[in-house]
Design a protein around this motif. Structure first.
Motif, PDB file in Angstrom:
ATOM      1  N   HIS A   1      -9.240  -4.035   5.414  1.00  0.00           N
ATOM      2  CA  HIS A   1      -9.015  -5.493   4.857  1.00  0.00           C
ATOM      3  C   HIS A   1      -9.238  -6.238   6.169  1.00  0.00           C
ATOM      4  O   HIS A   1      -8.415  -6.353   7.086  1.00  0.00           O
ATOM      5  CB  HIS A   1      -7.413  -5.250   4.526  1.00  0.00           C
TER       6      HIS A   1
ATOM      7  N   PRO B   1      -9.856 -10.323   6.865  1.00  0.00           N
ATOM      8  CA  PRO B   1      -9.609 -11.696   6.200  1.00  0.00           C
ATOM      9  C   PRO B   1     -10.939 -12.521   6.988  1.00  0.00           C
ATOM     10  O   PRO B   1     -11.466 -11.909   7.810  1.00  0.00           O
ATOM     11  CB  PRO B   1      -8.434 -12.138   6.854  1.00  0.00           C
TER      12      PRO B   1
ATOM     13  N   TYR C   1      -9.988 -16.452  15.821  1.00  0.00           N
ATOM     14  CA  TYR C   1      -9.080 -15.279  15.516  1.00  0.00           C
ATOM     15  C   TYR C   1      -9.878 -14.024  14.362  1.00  0.00           C
ATOM     16  O   TYR C   1     -10.226 -14.720  13.400  1.00  0.00           O
ATOM     17  CB  TYR C   1      -7.800 -15.711  14.722  1.00  0.00           C
TER      18      TYR C   1
ATOM     19  N   PHE D   1      -7.505  -4.939   9.559  1.00  0.00           N
ATOM     20  CA  PHE D   1      -6.677  -3.833   9.058  1.00  0.00           C
ATOM     21  C   PHE D   1      -7.434  -2.647   8.798  1.00  0.00           C
ATOM     22  O   PHE D   1      -8.197  -2.431   7.833  1.00  0.00           O
ATOM     23  CB  PHE D   1      -5.574  -4.132   7.938  1.00  0.00           C
TER      24      PHE D   1
ATOM     25  N   THR E   1       4.761  -0.716  12.801  1.00  0.00           N
ATOM     26  CA  THR E   1       5.913  -1.480  13.266  1.00  0.00           C
ATOM     27  C   THR E   1       5.369  -2.681  13.613  1.00  0.00           C
ATOM     28  O   THR E   1       6.168  -3.620  14.049  1.00  0.00           O
ATOM     29  CB  THR E   1       6.491  -0.739  14.476  1.00  0.00           C
ATOM     30  N   GLY E   2       4.093  -2.889  13.864  1.00  0.00           N
ATOM     31  CA  GLY E   2       3.422  -4.028  14.206  1.00  0.00           C
ATOM     32  C   GLY E   2       3.238  -4.301  15.865  1.00  0.00           C
ATOM     33  O   GLY E   2       2.779  -5.320  16.091  1.00  0.00           O
TER      34      GLY E   2
ATOM     35  N   ILE F   1      -1.257 -20.265  10.714  1.00  0.00           N
ATOM     36  CA  ILE F   1      -2.092 -19.326   9.734  1.00  0.00           C
ATOM     37  C   ILE F   1      -1.409 -18.131   9.547  1.00  0.00           C
ATOM     38  O   ILE F   1      -1.134 -17.638  10.354  1.00  0.00           O
ATOM     39  CB  ILE F   1      -3.461 -19.076  10.670  1.00  0.00           C
TER      40      ILE F   1
ATOM     41  N   VAL G   1      -1.818 -14.117   7.690  1.00  0.00           N
ATOM     42  CA  VAL G   1      -2.750 -13.139   6.988  1.00  0.00           C
ATOM     43  C   VAL G   1      -1.779 -12.203   6.675  1.00  0.00           C
ATOM     44  O   VAL G   1      -0.934 -11.513   7.535  1.00  0.00           O
ATOM     45  CB  VAL G   1      -3.482 -12.461   8.291  1.00  0.00           C
ATOM     46  N   ASP G   2      -2.159 -11.793   5.324  1.00  0.00           N
ATOM     47  CA  ASP G   2      -1.279 -10.928   4.611  1.00  0.00           C
ATOM     48  C   ASP G   2      -1.825  -9.570   4.411  1.00  0.00           C
ATOM     49  O   ASP G   2      -3.019  -9.703   3.757  1.00  0.00           O
ATOM     50  CB  ASP G   2      -0.460 -11.419   3.596  1.00  0.00           C
ATOM     51  N   HIS G   3      -1.242  -8.577   4.452  1.00  0.00           N
ATOM     52  CA  HIS G   3      -1.796  -7.394   3.857  1.00  0.00           C
ATOM     53  C   HIS G   3      -0.436  -6.214   3.740  1.00  0.00           C
ATOM     54  O   HIS G   3       0.074  -5.890   4.730  1.00  0.00           O
ATOM     55  CB  HIS G   3      -2.658  -6.861   4.924  1.00  0.00           C
ATOM     56  N   LYS G   4      -0.313  -5.912   2.375  1.00  0.00           N
ATOM     57  CA  LYS G   4       0.503  -4.814   2.112  1.00  0.00           C
ATOM     58  C   LYS G   4       1.925  -5.141   2.722  1.00  0.00           C
ATOM     59  O   LYS G   4       2.403  -4.269   3.640  1.00  0.00           O
ATOM     60  CB  LYS G   4      -0.043  -3.374   2.544  1.00  0.00           C
TER      61      LYS G   4
ATOM     62  N   LYS H   1       2.793  -6.796   4.956  1.00  0.00           N
ATOM     63  CA  LYS H   1       2.782  -6.925   6.750  1.00  0.00           C
ATOM     64  C   LYS H   1       2.073  -8.526   6.708  1.00  0.00           C
ATOM     65  O   LYS H   1       1.130  -8.564   6.077  1.00  0.00           O
ATOM     66  CB  LYS H   1       1.722  -5.940   7.186  1.00  0.00           C
TER      67      LYS H   1
ATOM     68  N   ILE I   1       0.583 -11.300   9.881  1.00  0.00           N
ATOM     69  CA  ILE I   1       0.244 -11.638  11.071  1.00  0.00           C
ATOM     70  C   ILE I   1       0.375 -13.312  10.784  1.00  0.00           C
ATOM     71  O   ILE I   1      -0.268 -13.918   9.887  1.00  0.00           O
ATOM     72  CB  ILE I   1      -0.923 -11.378  11.556  1.00  0.00           C
TER      73      ILE I   1
ATOM     74  N   TYR J   1      -0.593 -16.799  13.376  1.00  0.00           N
ATOM     75  CA  TYR J   1      -1.384 -17.323  14.255  1.00  0.00           C
ATOM     76  C   TYR J   1      -0.930 -18.684  14.457  1.00  0.00           C
ATOM     77  O   TYR J   1      -1.032 -19.545  13.553  1.00  0.00           O
ATOM     78  CB  TYR J   1      -2.728 -17.172  14.235  1.00  0.00           C
TER      79      TYR J   1
ATOM     80  N   VAL K   1       1.141 -15.330  18.709  1.00  0.00           N
ATOM     81  CA  VAL K   1       0.782 -14.323  17.476  1.00  0.00           C
ATOM     82  C   VAL K   1       1.840 -13.428  17.294  1.00  0.00           C
ATOM     83  O   VAL K   1       2.291 -12.813  17.874  1.00  0.00           O
ATOM     84  CB  VAL K   1      -0.688 -13.327  18.080  1.00  0.00           C
TER      85      VAL K   1
ATOM     86  N   THR L   1       3.666 -10.620  14.360  1.00  0.00           N
ATOM     87  CA  THR L   1       3.742  -9.888  13.225  1.00  0.00           C
ATOM     88  C   THR L   1       5.232 -10.066  12.553  1.00  0.00           C
ATOM     89  O   THR L   1       6.063 -10.171  13.213  1.00  0.00           O
ATOM     90  CB  THR L   1       3.794  -8.551  13.864  1.00  0.00           C
TER      91      THR L   1
ATOM     92  N   PHE M   1       7.274  -7.984  10.029  1.00  0.00           N
ATOM     93  CA  PHE M   1       7.328  -6.661   9.389  1.00  0.00           C
ATOM     94  C   PHE M   1       8.648  -6.396   8.694  1.00  0.00           C
ATOM     95  O   PHE M   1       9.691  -5.971   9.380  1.00  0.00           O
ATOM     96  CB  PHE M   1       7.006  -5.622  10.155  1.00  0.00           C
TER      97      PHE M   1
ATOM     98  N   ASN N   1      10.795  -3.287   9.259  1.00  0.00           N
ATOM     99  CA  ASN N   1      11.213  -3.027  10.746  1.00  0.00           C
ATOM    100  C   ASN N   1      12.802  -3.047  10.651  1.00  0.00           C
ATOM    101  O   ASN N   1      13.262  -2.102  11.315  1.00  0.00           O
ATOM    102  CB  ASN N   1      10.721  -3.760  11.511  1.00  0.00           C
TER     103      ASN N   1
ATOM    104  N   ASP O   1       7.847  -9.828  15.799  1.00  0.00           N
ATOM    105  CA  ASP O   1       7.215  -9.167  17.080  1.00  0.00           C
ATOM    106  C   ASP O   1       5.900 -10.102  17.473  1.00  0.00           C
ATOM    107  O   ASP O   1       5.498 -10.744  16.639  1.00  0.00           O
ATOM    108  CB  ASP O   1       7.233  -7.783  17.084  1.00  0.00           C
TER     109      ASP O   1
END
Lengths: 322, 322
Positions: free
Chosen positions: A35, A37, A51, A55, A90-91, B40, B42-45, B47, B49, B51, B64, B66, B68, B71, B80
């Motif tokens: 994945h 972006p 950036y 994934f 866990t990231g 910004i 960014v999404d995936h499943k 999860k 991120i 920015y 930056v 994450t 989750f 967790n 995190d």
């Protein structure tokens, strides 16, 4: 957390291993097991931050690059930054890699992988247009991919070539290196031509016969207004191989001829498709070939993950207490 | 390059120094001496991120993070990540700070700064709704900003409160701490009320008289569908103070009442404007007050830069050879 600087990265992995890893990235690309972006640009007063997140199925990360064109005059790298590698579950950041080294190596390896499959095995002479960091690395990988005997270099700033060639000779010993007065001269004498410029206009004359039977690796032109190759190249080509579908929009080398109707969609093939599926490659490389790369975060994450694994295995890098 | 982990950051800087720095950030905000692109995502499943870049006049950087949510079950931090601090002229990364610590501290300090200027000096009782990492830090800063004698805590998961209060007592000794059975009970007994939940519906009953004369610090509700406060609060308020203009769109606590016509633009004031310009603050804090924060990258860069400078001065942190 493991920090890997330029020296560490170079200790971990060989050029051939990086090219093998790029081939694995193409497999992941074709199988759609990622994945990614769109690359994110943030601009402020001639300063750019990029950036590049991606994934995979078991890891993810972001390359954060700064692009500071004015660094050229300060003898600082124009492209700098970090690759952040994260734990999939866990990231947590598990490793930070020097971003300029990763970028230089993976881009070199992308070009080198292009050479592996779009040029005949017995080519001996490679020409480089654009004598910068990226060109330097392209040549390192070219010389791994083929038994190169002679390198011809053209740059607009001719005065810097003696020092550049001096450094190259230390890195790649036993290869003859000369500079060319014009790109036309370079074209005539080279079998493979690699371009790593920031040109907005084609760097070669628009003459069809100059391009016939040659093998081109296009690395510059990563924006729609940038261009390295004239229309003449397209008129003697069967196909252009691209690293990612997005290249059609991102590089003026493709978007401009597509817009003018000179380059048809059927003439554009992803390199992954070409690499992984049945093609008469021996026959194809007898003609004119063009591999055009714009890069993608997928290459970074795949190569970074291998470097990180090798570093752990070999005990390389600086342990940072997170 | 200097890496600063949680311990390093806590050694560098006091809570009051962070609040002072947040006040400087408001000054920069009101004077418009920054460039802050939108956050910004960014999404995936499941999860995410984030920015968060920001440029000041002499430094820039990116947080930056994450995010989750799963967790929580793994006893790992939900939020995190890293704060990257860059040289303004060359782009080089000069320092990397633990992102979860920076986020916790600067968000705590934003709340604490809100308390400094939107509550009477002699308040003694603070209530917290939402017993998480963020709430913990809000209370640390609240107790720095005012001489708090009693803390009342409500959380949907009551069973975790004894351990939470135990930890809090170690961090903030000499303060009475109790749990509340309902948010209504908490409201009645507290002078300052801090909310740090991830609620999508108001966490208090919609009863006007419960809110009168109280002081609210809203930290949760950072998306338009999230909400902590009912309409009743707005009906007894003169103004709501917000950390950034963007809050009007980003938090459901504001965007929903604005949409319904319950909250007028004239009732919304940036905290920086309130802080820096002539107001009869002593008079204002006698009434009901509401400070609502959604956070911004400007806070991160300003606080991170001070931590970095203090760390250099005091010789704190891990030097990494870049």
């Amino acid at each position: 957390m493991l920090y890997l600087n330029e020296k560490d990265i170079n200790k971990c992995i060989s050029l051939n291993e990086i090219m093998n890893e790029i081939e694995k990235a193409y497999k992941i690309y074709e199988e759609n097991k990622f994945h990614m972006p769109d690359r994110i640009h943030v601009d402020h007063k001639n300063k750019t931050i990029l950036y590049m997140p991606c994934f995979l199925e078991d890891t993810f990360g972001t390359k954060v690059l700064t692009v500071f064109p004015e660094n050229r005059e300060k003898s600082k790298p124009v492209i700098d930054g970090l690759m952040l590698l994260n734990d999939y579950d866990t990231g947590e950041t598990v490793s930070i890699l020097d971003g300029k080294t990763l970028t230089a190596l993976r881009t070199g390896a992308v070009g080198g992988t292009g050479i592996r499959y779009t040029t005949p095995k017995d080519v001996k002479v490679v020409g480089l247009v654009g004598a910068g960091v990226q060109g330097f690395n392209q040549l390192r990988f070219a010389c791994e991919a083929r038994d190169i005997e002679k390198i011809i270099i053209f740059d607009l700033f001719k005065e810097k070539l003696p020092a550049y060639i001096g450094e190259l000779k230390t890195e790649i010993p036993g290869v003859e290196m000369v500079s060319a007065e014009t790109t036309e001269e370079l074209l005539k004498e080279s079998e493979i031509i690699i371009t790593t410029t920031t040109a907005n206009e084609p760097v070669f004359p628009n003459k069809k016969d100059l391009f016939e039977g040659k093998h081109f690796i296009g690395i510059g032109s990563y924006k729609p207004y940038m261009r390295e190759y004239p229309d003449a190249l397209i008129s003697v080509l069967n196909k252009v191989y691209i690293d990612t579908e997005f290249a059609k929009e991102e590089t003026g080398d493709l978007s401009q001829p597509i817009e003018k109707g000179l380059l048809k969609d059927s003439q554009i093939e992803t390199f992954g498709d070409y690499l992984l599926n049945e093609r008469n490659k021996e026959e194809i490389v007898k003609g004119t070939t063009w591999f055009k790369s714009v890069g993608m975060a997928l290459f970074d994450i795949v190569v970074a993950q291998l470097i990180y694994e090798k570093a752990k295995e070999k005990g390389i890098g600086q342990r940072v207490e997170a």
